[in-house]
Design a protein around this motif. Structure first.
Motif, PDB file in Angstrom:
ATOM      1  N   PHE A   1       0.888  -1.161   0.074  1.00  0.00           N
ATOM      2  CA  PHE A   1      -0.072   0.181  -0.130  1.00  0.00           C
ATOM      3  C   PHE A   1       0.896   1.166   0.074  1.00  0.00           C
ATOM      4  O   PHE A   1       1.075   1.921   1.127  1.00  0.00           O
ATOM      5  CB  PHE A   1      -1.005  -0.122   1.319  1.00  0.00           C
ATOM      6  N   ALA A   2       1.306   1.678  -1.269  1.00  0.00           N
ATOM      7  CA  ALA A   2       2.322   2.667  -1.296  1.00  0.00           C
ATOM      8  C   ALA A   2       1.966   3.767  -0.622  1.00  0.00           C
ATOM      9  O   ALA A   2       2.937   4.742   0.020  1.00  0.00           O
ATOM     10  CB  ALA A   2       2.764   2.583  -2.866  1.00  0.00           C
ATOM     11  N   ASP A   3       0.515   4.475  -1.195  1.00  0.00           N
ATOM     12  CA  ASP A   3       0.217   5.796  -0.725  1.00  0.00           C
ATOM     13  C   ASP A   3       0.104   5.882   0.924  1.00  0.00           C
ATOM     14  O   ASP A   3       0.155   6.876   1.456  1.00  0.00           O
ATOM     15  CB  ASP A   3      -1.090   6.217  -1.348  1.00  0.00           C
ATOM     16  N   ASP A   4       0.021   4.618   1.420  1.00  0.00           N
ATOM     17  CA  ASP A   4      -0.136   4.509   2.991  1.00  0.00           C
ATOM     18  C   ASP A   4       1.125   4.243   3.808  1.00  0.00           C
ATOM     19  O   ASP A   4       1.284   4.037   4.988  1.00  0.00           O
ATOM     20  CB  ASP A   4      -1.134   3.493   3.508  1.00  0.00           C
ATOM     21  N   GLY A   5       2.418   4.033   2.824  1.00  0.00           N
ATOM     22  CA  GLY A   5       3.665   3.663   3.212  1.00  0.00           C
ATOM     23  C   GLY A   5       3.786   2.505   4.024  1.00  0.00           C
ATOM     24  O   GLY A   5       4.557   2.337   4.987  1.00  0.00           O
ATOM     25  N   ILE A   6       3.014   1.267   3.726  1.00  0.00           N
ATOM     26  CA  ILE A   6       2.768   0.179   4.519  1.00  0.00           C
ATOM     27  C   ILE A   6       3.048  -1.192   3.261  1.00  0.00           C
ATOM     28  O   ILE A   6       2.585  -1.131   2.196  1.00  0.00           O
ATOM     29  CB  ILE A   6       1.736  -0.195   4.877  1.00  0.00           C
ATOM     30  N   VAL A   7       4.025  -1.918   3.843  1.00  0.00           N
ATOM     31  CA  VAL A   7       3.886  -3.118   2.768  1.00  0.00           C
ATOM     32  C   VAL A   7       3.888  -4.429   3.911  1.00  0.00           C
ATOM     33  O   VAL A   7       4.246  -4.492   4.766  1.00  0.00           O
ATOM     34  CB  VAL A   7       5.294  -3.363   1.998  1.00  0.00           C
ATOM     35  N   PHE A   8       3.131  -5.371   3.353  1.00  0.00           N
ATOM     36  CA  PHE A   8       2.876  -6.729   3.774  1.00  0.00           C
ATOM     37  C   PHE A   8       3.623  -7.741   3.249  1.00  0.00           C
ATOM     38  O   PHE A   8       3.243  -8.298   2.145  1.00  0.00           O
ATOM     39  CB  PHE A   8       1.432  -6.998   4.147  1.00  0.00           C
TER      40      PHE A   8
ATOM     41  N   LEU B   1      10.473 -11.174   3.516  1.00  0.00           N
ATOM     42  CA  LEU B   1      11.020 -10.394   4.319  1.00  0.00           C
ATOM     43  C   LEU B   1      10.897 -10.355   5.604  1.00  0.00           C
ATOM     44  O   LEU B   1       9.686 -10.133   5.957  1.00  0.00           O
ATOM     45  CB  LEU B   1      11.394  -9.047   3.694  1.00  0.00           C
ATOM     46  N   PHE B   2      11.775 -10.596   6.522  1.00  0.00           N
ATOM     47  CA  PHE B   2      11.614 -10.383   8.037  1.00  0.00           C
ATOM     48  C   PHE B   2      12.400  -9.339   8.584  1.00  0.00           C
ATOM     49  O   PHE B   2      13.299  -8.729   7.836  1.00  0.00           O
ATOM     50  CB  PHE B   2      12.015 -11.926   8.670  1.00  0.00           C
TER      51      PHE B   2
ATOM     52  N   PRO C   1      12.571   4.209   1.933  1.00  0.00           N
ATOM     53  CA  PRO C   1      13.178   3.859   3.071  1.00  0.00           C
ATOM     54  C   PRO C   1      12.374   3.900   4.187  1.00  0.00           C
ATOM     55  O   PRO C   1      12.284   3.304   5.244  1.00  0.00           O
ATOM     56  CB  PRO C   1      14.258   5.005   3.407  1.00  0.00           C
ATOM     57  N   GLU C   2      11.476   5.006   4.147  1.00  0.00           N
ATOM     58  CA  GLU C   2      10.309   5.159   5.533  1.00  0.00           C
ATOM     59  C   GLU C   2       9.028   4.095   5.713  1.00  0.00           C
ATOM     60  O   GLU C   2       8.444   4.193   6.573  1.00  0.00           O
ATOM     61  CB  GLU C   2       9.818   6.604   5.574  1.00  0.00           C
ATOM     62  N   THR C   3       9.246   3.370   4.417  1.00  0.00           N
ATOM     63  CA  THR C   3       8.128   2.291   4.234  1.00  0.00           C
ATOM     64  C   THR C   3       8.161   1.417   5.598  1.00  0.00           C
ATOM     65  O   THR C   3       9.174   0.917   5.876  1.00  0.00           O
ATOM     66  CB  THR C   3       8.445   1.587   3.007  1.00  0.00           C
ATOM     67  N   ILE C   4       7.014   1.110   6.031  1.00  0.00           N
ATOM     68  CA  ILE C   4       6.640   0.196   7.377  1.00  0.00           C
ATOM     69  C   ILE C   4       6.472  -1.162   6.710  1.00  0.00           C
ATOM     70  O   ILE C   4       5.678  -1.664   6.071  1.00  0.00           O
ATOM     71  CB  ILE C   4       5.659   0.810   8.229  1.00  0.00           C
ATOM     72  N   VAL C   5       7.140  -1.994   7.238  1.00  0.00           N
ATOM     73  CA  VAL C   5       7.190  -3.460   6.990  1.00  0.00           C
ATOM     74  C   VAL C   5       6.694  -4.499   7.965  1.00  0.00           C
ATOM     75  O   VAL C   5       7.246  -4.559   8.957  1.00  0.00           O
ATOM     76  CB  VAL C   5       8.679  -4.070   6.645  1.00  0.00           C
ATOM     77  N   TYR C   6       5.599  -5.249   7.645  1.00  0.00           N
ATOM     78  CA  TYR C   6       5.035  -5.995   8.416  1.00  0.00           C
ATOM     79  C   TYR C   6       5.214  -7.484   7.905  1.00  0.00           C
ATOM     80  O   TYR C   6       4.976  -7.724   6.668  1.00  0.00           O
ATOM     81  CB  TYR C   6       3.356  -5.963   8.410  1.00  0.00           C
ATOM     82  N   SER C   7       5.587  -8.208   8.703  1.00  0.00           N
ATOM     83  CA  SER C   7       6.301  -9.565   8.202  1.00  0.00           C
ATOM     84  C   SER C   7       5.327 -10.521   9.234  1.00  0.00           C
ATOM     85  O   SER C   7       4.718 -10.378  10.334  1.00  0.00           O
ATOM     86  CB  SER C   7       7.539  -9.850   8.116  1.00  0.00           C
TER      87      SER C   7
ATOM     88  N   THR D   1       9.041  -7.458  17.576  1.00  0.00           N
ATOM     89  CA  THR D   1      10.176  -6.436  16.977  1.00  0.00           C
ATOM     90  C   THR D   1       9.582  -6.363  15.402  1.00  0.00           C
ATOM     91  O   THR D   1      10.214  -5.960  14.435  1.00  0.00           O
ATOM     92  CB  THR D   1      11.367  -7.680  16.656  1.00  0.00           C
ATOM     93  N   VAL D   2       8.145  -6.780  15.286  1.00  0.00           N
ATOM     94  CA  VAL D   2       7.647  -6.221  14.107  1.00  0.00           C
ATOM     95  C   VAL D   2       6.656  -4.908  14.393  1.00  0.00           C
ATOM     96  O   VAL D   2       6.151  -5.097  15.568  1.00  0.00           O
ATOM     97  CB  VAL D   2       6.793  -7.478  13.437  1.00  0.00           C
TER      98      VAL D   2
END
Length: 242
Positions: free
Chosen positions: A124-131, A136-137, A164-170, A209-210
């Motif tokens: 969700f690029a406009d929301d700055g989030i990736v699942f 990727l962990f 770089p500011e994208t938030i990553v949920y794994s 840590t996520v």
């Protein structure tokens, strides 16, 4: 349009699930469904109503709760057209390279094979989030089960290209072990050493840590920092036997 809201929750022995909620529409998606009971608890804790399950890949610890939840909530179950027969309860398919609209928030569907051949990442690029599922962990990456090392390396390049500011949920809490391995690969990485200390404190306090960020991973994740497919394969094989 209001910002999406997120609720991380533990499931099974070391999985994470995430609820994503749109306050404007009231729609709520579970990103994967490791087990129905854990998702139900998260819904009870938030007071949200389940309308969607967005699936990353077919492994049972990511879809084990889908059918029970679908039966109760009559929710949409959305997964990749690359592996429709492996995903239980699908109501809609998405095509890698395409998009999916969740309550007016658009996800780019990215094919990230390696861990499984049909694995997808929801960005969700406009929301700055990736699942990221199990690609990727935090300080790590998924084991290469169905794909090749080259495929997994190419999949990781997807994340390197994100802001770089994208938030990553794994999908898992593997970070303490990942940190120990990462330090064996880059013992002189000062950012990594500092981060390993932060992670140890988080886990000692029982905290997750996520999520992480692309910036943090680019500084400290040995798999993103490998530099080539050949070097990535060396590092991944070393982790497999670490």
């Amino acid at each position: 349009m209001s910002s999406l809201q997120y609720h991380l929750f533990p499931a099974l022995s070391d999985n994470y699930g995430v609820l994503m909620h749109c306050p404007d529409s009231g729609q709520t998606a579970s990103i994967d469904a490791p087990e129905a009971a854990a998702v139900e608890k998260a819904l009870a804790d938030t007071g949200w109503q389940l309308t969607h399950i967005l699936v990353t890949h077919h492994h049972h610890d990511h879809v084990g709760g889908v059918l029970e939840l679908k039966d109760k909530w009559n929710c949409a179950v959305v997964g990749s057209s690359e592996e429709p027969n492996a995903l239980p309860g699908l109501t809609d398919t998405v095509t890698p390279g395409g998009t999916y609209d969740f309550a007016g928030h658009v996800a780019r569907i990215i094919h990230t094979p390696g861990h499984t051949l049909g694995h997808i990442t929801w960005h969700f690029a406009d929301d700055g989030i990736v699942f990221a599922g199990d690609t990727l962990f935090t300080l790590g990456c998924g084991r290469v089960f169905e794909g090749t090392m080259e495929q997994m390396w190419s999949s990781l390049q997807v994340f390197e290209a994100m802001p770089p500011e994208t938030i990553v949920y794994s999908g898992h809490e593997y970070t303490a072990a990942n940190a120990e391995f990462a330090l064996s690969v880059e013992p002189d990485n000062t950012a990594l050493r500092a981060r390993a200390g932060e992670i140890a404190k988080l886990r000692a306090d029982g905290k997750p840590t996520v999520p992480t960020t692309i910036a943090e991973e680019m500084q400290t994740n040995p798999f993103l920092r490998a530099g080539s497919a050949a070097r990535f394969a060396e590092v991944r094989r070393a982790k497999d036997s670490f």
